[in-house]
Design a protein around this motif. Structure first.
Motif, PDB file in Angstrom:
ATOM      1  N   ALA A 118       3.629  -3.170  -7.005  1.00  0.00           N
ATOM      2  CA  ALA A 118       2.241  -2.694  -7.045  1.00  0.00           C
ATOM      3  C   ALA A 118       1.263  -3.845  -7.299  1.00  0.00           C
ATOM      4  N   ARG A 160      -1.642  -5.151  -4.760  1.00  0.00           N
ATOM      5  CA  ARG A 160      -3.030  -5.236  -5.221  1.00  0.00           C
ATOM      6  C   ARG A 160      -3.644  -6.597  -4.900  1.00  0.00           C
ATOM      7  N   SER A 219      -1.357   0.390  -4.126  1.00  0.00           N
ATOM      8  CA  SER A 219      -1.040  -0.137  -5.458  1.00  0.00           C
ATOM      9  C   SER A 219      -1.530   0.811  -6.546  1.00  0.00           C
TER      10      SER A 219
END
Length: 138
Positions: A78, A82, A93
């Motif tokens: 995640a 991002r 994310s």
């Protein structure tokens, strides 16, 4: 460790075909060249795993090292998403991080534990193109 870390580093299993696809995915989408890569089989990859409390001889997790902190499992994925330049990856994310930590990491660990059987294994690590080589730690 022979190389200094100035940008985020993704430590991945270089013989895992799923992991190699993940690296290719990132190389294509990280148009700003934000992330560097180290295979778990390399000296730098092993050192980073050990430095963040992971067993380099039995790695069940990828590792993201960012600003001196180590992130593993679904949290690492995640955080990497991002950091990509396109909004859709940031949304994914955020969705991943909205799932409770325990649930997303259990799902990650199931896939990680069975990754060779599900996706295959290569006898050698992913080999970057000459243009990509500077993004990889030896």
């Amino acid at each position: 460790m022979t190389e200094s870390i100035s940008s985020p580093v993704v430590v991945y299993d270089g013989v895992c075909l799923l992991c190699s696809r993940w690296v290719r995915f990132l190389l294509e989408r990280d148009t700003e060249g934000r992330y560097r890569f180290a295979s778990m089989q390399s000296e730098n990859g092993r050192h980073l795993l050990q430095a963040h409390g992971l067993d380099p001889d039995s790695p069940l997790s990828m590792l993201l090292v960012e600003d001196g902190h180590g992130y593993t499992d679904a949290t690492a994925i995640a955080r990497v998403l991002r950091g990509l330049p396109y909004r859709r990856w940031r949304w994914l994310s955020a969705m991943m991080l909205s799932v409770p930590h325990s649930i997303r990491d259990v799902a990650y660990r199931i896939v990680a534990r069975h990754r060779y059987r599900l996706f295959g294994r290569s006898e050698q690590c992913f080999v970057p193109t000459p243009e990509q080589r500077s993004r990889f730690m030896s």
